[in-house]
Scaffold this motif. Sequence first.
Motif, PDB file in Angstrom:
ATOM      1  N   ALA A  87      -3.394  -7.929  -2.286  1.00  0.00           N
ATOM      2  CA  ALA A  87      -4.817  -7.831  -1.954  1.00  0.00           C
ATOM      3  C   ALA A  87      -5.142  -6.396  -1.544  1.00  0.00           C
ATOM      4  CB  ALA A  87      -5.183  -8.805  -0.836  1.00  0.00           C
ATOM      5  N   GLN A  88      -4.345  -5.837  -0.619  1.00  0.00           N
ATOM      6  CA  GLN A  88      -4.514  -4.438  -0.211  1.00  0.00           C
ATOM      7  C   GLN A  88      -3.297  -3.996   0.578  1.00  0.00           C
ATOM      8  OE1 GLN A  88      -8.092  -4.118   2.102  1.00  0.00           O
ATOM      9  NE2 GLN A  88      -7.403  -5.520   3.672  1.00  0.00           N
ATOM     10  N   ALA A  89      -3.125  -2.689   0.683  1.00  0.00           N
ATOM     11  CA  ALA A  89      -1.960  -2.153   1.390  1.00  0.00           C
ATOM     12  C   ALA A  89      -2.256  -0.765   1.931  1.00  0.00           C
ATOM     13  CB  ALA A  89      -0.756  -2.089   0.459  1.00  0.00           C
ATOM     14  N   SER A  90      -1.449  -0.390   2.922  1.00  0.00           N
ATOM     15  CA  SER A  90      -1.535   0.925   3.525  1.00  0.00           C
ATOM     16  C   SER A  90      -0.142   1.326   4.002  1.00  0.00           C
ATOM     17  CB  SER A  90      -2.498   0.891   4.716  1.00  0.00           C
ATOM     18  OG  SER A  90      -2.558   2.141   5.363  1.00  0.00           O
ATOM     19  N   ALA A  91       0.136   2.612   3.949  1.00  0.00           N
ATOM     20  CA  ALA A  91       1.408   3.141   4.453  1.00  0.00           C
ATOM     21  C   ALA A  91       1.095   4.122   5.573  1.00  0.00           C
ATOM     22  CB  ALA A  91       2.186   3.823   3.332  1.00  0.00           C
ATOM     23  N   PRO A  92       1.094   3.655   6.836  1.00  0.00           N
ATOM     24  CA  PRO A  92       0.756   4.549   7.940  1.00  0.00           C
ATOM     25  C   PRO A  92       1.784   5.649   8.174  1.00  0.00           C
ATOM     26  CG  PRO A  92       1.308   2.369   8.761  1.00  0.00           C
ATOM     27  CD  PRO A  92       1.305   2.284   7.273  1.00  0.00           C
ATOM     28  N   THR A  93       3.020   5.433   7.721  1.00  0.00           N
ATOM     29  CA  THR A  93       4.031   6.487   7.729  1.00  0.00           C
ATOM     30  C   THR A  93       4.816   6.355   6.428  1.00  0.00           C
ATOM     31  OG1 THR A  93       5.929   5.293   8.674  1.00  0.00           O
ATOM     32  CG2 THR A  93       4.305   6.173  10.241  1.00  0.00           C
ATOM     33  N   ASP A  94       5.660   7.322   6.145  1.00  0.00           N
ATOM     34  CA  ASP A  94       6.466   7.259   4.921  1.00  0.00           C
ATOM     35  C   ASP A  94       7.452   6.095   4.933  1.00  0.00           C
ATOM     36  OD1 ASP A  94       5.151   9.472   3.939  1.00  0.00           O
ATOM     37  OD2 ASP A  94       6.718  10.884   4.571  1.00  0.00           O
ATOM     38  N   ASP A  95       7.743   5.549   6.111  1.00  0.00           N
ATOM     39  CA  ASP A  95       8.740   4.491   6.233  1.00  0.00           C
ATOM     40  C   ASP A  95       8.172   3.151   6.682  1.00  0.00           C
ATOM     41  OD1 ASP A  95      10.879   6.164   5.446  1.00  0.00           O
ATOM     42  OD2 ASP A  95      10.976   7.005   7.460  1.00  0.00           O
ATOM     43  N   VAL A  96       6.856   2.998   6.674  1.00  0.00           N
ATOM     44  CA  VAL A  96       6.219   1.743   7.059  1.00  0.00           C
ATOM     45  C   VAL A  96       5.103   1.439   6.060  1.00  0.00           C
ATOM     46  CG1 VAL A  96       4.854   0.529   8.820  1.00  0.00           C
ATOM     47  CG2 VAL A  96       6.727   2.046   9.508  1.00  0.00           C
ATOM     48  N   VAL A  97       5.086   0.202   5.577  1.00  0.00           N
ATOM     49  CA  VAL A  97       4.025  -0.273   4.683  1.00  0.00           C
ATOM     50  C   VAL A  97       3.479  -1.568   5.257  1.00  0.00           C
ATOM     51  CG1 VAL A  97       3.498  -1.196   2.398  1.00  0.00           C
ATOM     52  CG2 VAL A  97       5.015   0.769   2.612  1.00  0.00           C
ATOM     53  N   ILE A  98       2.166  -1.675   5.301  1.00  0.00           N
ATOM     54  CA  ILE A  98       1.489  -2.905   5.700  1.00  0.00           C
ATOM     55  C   ILE A  98       0.772  -3.407   4.462  1.00  0.00           C
ATOM     56  CG2 ILE A  98      -0.219  -3.948   7.220  1.00  0.00           C
ATOM     57  CD1 ILE A  98       0.278  -1.475   9.087  1.00  0.00           C
ATOM     58  N   ALA A  99       1.051  -4.648   4.066  1.00  0.00           N
ATOM     59  CA  ALA A  99       0.462  -5.194   2.848  1.00  0.00           C
ATOM     60  C   ALA A  99      -0.109  -6.573   3.109  1.00  0.00           C
ATOM     61  CB  ALA A  99       1.509  -5.272   1.741  1.00  0.00           C
ATOM     62  N   GLN A 100      -1.253  -6.848   2.514  1.00  0.00           N
ATOM     63  CA  GLN A 100      -1.799  -8.190   2.508  1.00  0.00           C
ATOM     64  C   GLN A 100      -1.566  -8.744   1.104  1.00  0.00           C
ATOM     65  OE1 GLN A 100      -5.724  -7.113   4.015  1.00  0.00           O
ATOM     66  NE2 GLN A 100      -5.318  -8.446   5.760  1.00  0.00           N
TER      67      GLN A 100
END
Length: 143
Positions: A87-100
Motif C-alpha cells: 500500500a505504501q512504504a517509507s525508509a526513515p533510515t538506510d536500515d529501517v523500512v516501514i511498510a503497509q
Amino acid sequence: METHNGRTHRPSLDSGDHRDAITDLIDHLQRGHDTGDADTYDGLFAGDILWGSPKGQVLQGFAPLNAIHRTQLTGAPASPASVFELAQASAPTDDVVIAQIRRRAVNGAFSEMAMYVLVRRDDRWWLAGGQNTPITDVLPAVD
C-alpha cells in the motif's frame, strides 16, 4: 524543537531505497500463504519480533508466533486465497523500512492491512514488528 512562526518544523524521513526489502517480505508472505507453509511465511521474522493481531492480541517472539501461524496456515493455499500487495512504504533510515501491506482476500472474505517494520542487520532484512488490522467499511458504534 525548531519552530517557525509558532509551527514545528517536521522533516521528511524517507531516506532510502526500500524496494528489495519489501519485495522479499511480500514474496515470503505470498509463497507461505499460497503453500500453507508457516516457515516460509515467517521466514524473515526476527527472533524477538513484536506482533499485534487484528483482534488486538499482542505477543513477542518468533516461536509463539510461528506456532500460531502453523495452526492457521494448514493446506495449500491457506484460506482464504489472498493477494499481498504494497500500500505504501517509507525508509526513515538506510536500515529501517516501514511498510503497509494489504492482504486482500480474492473472494471478498476477511482482508487485512498490516504495518510492518523491517530492520537490516549484517546486510539482511528482518521483520522486527507487525500490526494487523481488519479492512472494513463498517466502523464500531461511538457511544
